[in-house]
Design a protein around this motif. Sequence first.
Motif, PDB file in Angstrom:
ATOM      1  N   MET A  38      35.088  64.899  52.043  1.00  0.00           N
ATOM      2  CA  MET A  38      33.760  65.170  51.510  1.00  0.00           C
ATOM      3  C   MET A  38      32.780  65.256  52.679  1.00  0.00           C
ATOM      4  N   SER A  39      31.947  66.292  52.664  1.00  0.00           N
ATOM      5  CA  SER A  39      30.993  66.490  53.748  1.00  0.00           C
ATOM      6  C   SER A  39      29.845  65.492  53.641  1.00  0.00           C
ATOM      7  N   PHE A  40      29.141  65.325  54.752  1.00  0.00           N
ATOM      8  CA  PHE A  40      27.987  64.432  54.777  1.00  0.00           C
ATOM      9  C   PHE A  40      26.930  64.891  53.782  1.00  0.00           C
ATOM     10  N   GLN A  41      26.707  66.226  53.710  1.00  0.00           N
ATOM     11  CA  GLN A  41      25.710  66.749  52.781  1.00  0.00           C
ATOM     12  C   GLN A  41      26.109  66.457  51.336  1.00  0.00           C
ATOM     13  N   ALA A  42      27.393  66.552  51.008  1.00  0.00           N
ATOM     14  CA  ALA A  42      27.859  66.244  49.650  1.00  0.00           C
ATOM     15  C   ALA A  42      27.650  64.769  49.319  1.00  0.00           C
ATOM     16  N   ILE A  43      27.870  63.900  50.296  1.00  0.00           N
ATOM     17  CA  ILE A  43      27.640  62.463  50.087  1.00  0.00           C
ATOM     18  C   ILE A  43      26.161  62.200  49.806  1.00  0.00           C
ATOM     19  N   ILE A  44      25.298  62.831  50.594  1.00  0.00           N
ATOM     20  CA  ILE A  44      23.856  62.673  50.384  1.00  0.00           C
ATOM     21  C   ILE A  44      23.466  63.227  49.015  1.00  0.00           C
ATOM     22  N   GLN A  45      24.015  64.393  48.661  1.00  0.00           N
ATOM     23  CA  GLN A  45      23.710  65.016  47.365  1.00  0.00           C
ATOM     24  C   GLN A  45      24.078  64.075  46.223  1.00  0.00           C
ATOM     25  N   ASP A  46      25.240  63.437  46.303  1.00  0.00           N
ATOM     26  CA  ASP A  46      25.660  62.489  45.268  1.00  0.00           C
ATOM     27  C   ASP A  46      24.706  61.303  45.190  1.00  0.00           C
ATOM     28  N   ALA A  47      24.306  60.767  46.338  1.00  0.00           N
ATOM     29  CA  ALA A  47      23.396  59.618  46.364  1.00  0.00           C
ATOM     30  C   ALA A  47      22.028  59.995  45.792  1.00  0.00           C
ATOM     31  N   VAL A  48      21.569  61.186  46.116  1.00  0.00           N
ATOM     32  CA  VAL A  48      20.282  61.658  45.593  1.00  0.00           C
ATOM     33  C   VAL A  48      20.361  61.803  44.075  1.00  0.00           C
ATOM     34  N   GLY A  49      21.467  62.327  43.574  1.00  0.00           N
ATOM     35  CA  GLY A  49      21.653  62.453  42.130  1.00  0.00           C
ATOM     36  C   GLY A  49      21.575  61.107  41.430  1.00  0.00           C
ATOM     37  N   VAL A  50      22.199  60.089  42.009  1.00  0.00           N
ATOM     38  CA  VAL A  50      22.149  58.734  41.451  1.00  0.00           C
ATOM     39  C   VAL A  50      20.707  58.215  41.466  1.00  0.00           C
ATOM     40  N   ALA A  51      20.008  58.433  42.573  1.00  0.00           N
ATOM     41  CA  ALA A  51      18.618  57.973  42.679  1.00  0.00           C
ATOM     42  C   ALA A  51      17.725  58.671  41.658  1.00  0.00           C
ATOM     43  N   PHE A  52      17.874  59.975  41.486  1.00  0.00           N
ATOM     44  CA  PHE A  52      17.072  60.706  40.508  1.00  0.00           C
ATOM     45  C   PHE A  52      17.376  60.216  39.094  1.00  0.00           C
ATOM     46  N   ASP A  53      18.638  59.919  38.798  1.00  0.00           N
ATOM     47  CA  ASP A  53      18.998  59.406  37.478  1.00  0.00           C
ATOM     48  C   ASP A  53      18.368  58.047  37.216  1.00  0.00           C
ATOM     49  N   ALA A  54      18.163  57.265  38.261  1.00  0.00           N
ATOM     50  CA  ALA A  54      17.633  55.905  38.114  1.00  0.00           C
ATOM     51  C   ALA A  54      16.132  55.873  37.845  1.00  0.00           C
ATOM     52  N   VAL A  55      15.449  56.969  38.051  1.00  0.00           N
ATOM     53  CA  VAL A  55      13.992  56.985  37.898  1.00  0.00           C
ATOM     54  C   VAL A  55      13.550  57.907  36.765  1.00  0.00           C
ATOM     55  N   ASP A  56      14.276  57.901  35.678  1.00  0.00           N
ATOM     56  CA  ASP A  56      13.950  58.772  34.549  1.00  0.00           C
ATOM     57  C   ASP A  56      12.514  58.612  34.062  1.00  0.00           C
ATOM     58  N   ASP A  57      11.960  57.405  34.159  1.00  0.00           N
ATOM     59  CA  ASP A  57      10.620  57.158  33.631  1.00  0.00           C
ATOM     60  C   ASP A  57       9.508  57.832  34.435  1.00  0.00           C
ATOM     61  N   VAL A  58       9.780  58.287  35.642  1.00  0.00           N
ATOM     62  CA  VAL A  58       8.744  58.965  36.435  1.00  0.00           C
ATOM     63  C   VAL A  58       9.036  60.449  36.626  1.00  0.00           C
ATOM     64  N   LYS A  59      10.081  60.949  35.991  1.00  0.00           N
ATOM     65  CA  LYS A  59      10.403  62.365  36.120  1.00  0.00           C
ATOM     66  C   LYS A  59       9.515  63.199  35.207  1.00  0.00           C
ATOM     67  N   VAL A  60       9.229  64.406  35.673  1.00  0.00           N
ATOM     68  CA  VAL A  60       8.427  65.362  34.913  1.00  0.00           C
ATOM     69  C   VAL A  60       9.252  66.637  34.783  1.00  0.00           C
ATOM     70  N   ALA A  61       9.383  67.130  33.552  1.00  0.00           N
ATOM     71  CA  ALA A  61      10.080  68.391  33.321  1.00  0.00           C
ATOM     72  C   ALA A  61       9.105  69.535  33.522  1.00  0.00           C
ATOM     73  N   GLY A  62       9.625  70.624  34.057  1.00  0.00           N
ATOM     74  CA  GLY A  62       8.759  71.777  34.267  1.00  0.00           C
ATOM     75  C   GLY A  62       9.531  72.979  34.727  1.00  0.00           C
ATOM     76  N   THR A  63       8.791  73.997  35.130  1.00  0.00           N
ATOM     77  CA  THR A  63       9.407  75.213  35.646  1.00  0.00           C
ATOM     78  C   THR A  63       8.788  75.575  36.984  1.00  0.00           C
ATOM     79  N   LEU A  64       9.646  75.956  37.913  1.00  0.00           N
ATOM     80  CA  LEU A  64       9.213  76.510  39.199  1.00  0.00           C
ATOM     81  C   LEU A  64       9.370  78.016  39.097  1.00  0.00           C
TER      82      LEU A  64
END
Length: 125
Positions: A1-27
């Motif tokens: 697994m590449s370093f970027q993939a490891i970071i991507q997985d960790a970021v996904g976990v962090a984003f999942d942990a903060v559901d209460d501050v997420k905002v849905a939208g469109t870019l």
Amino acid sequence: MSFQAIIQDAVGVAFDAVDDVKVAGTLTVRDNQSYNTGTRTYPDGTPDVDSVEVIKYDFRAREIDGDRVRHGDTNIMVQLSELSSDYRAYQTFTETVSGKVWRVISFDGIPGQAAVIYQLRLQDG
């Protein structure tokens, strides 16, 4: 697994942990050639739109200088995995619930060349 993939997985976990501050939208990506500065609209073409969940956070008072950062500006963090276009091409972010439209003013990759999160600075649009 590449370093970027490891970071991507960790970021996904962090984003999942903060559901209460997420905002849905469109870019939205629009063709710069079609923008009418007089009417402040994009009359031609169909924009490319990505539905995203972002972490939205405001600037601290000491960061607001009235020039680079104005009162009312805000930031969003978005995961690279949610983007279909180059992050530098996005021009607006629209909040799903409120319908508020923000202009994308600047963007930064976090961290550097292996960026899997992007920070976009927004102004009332």
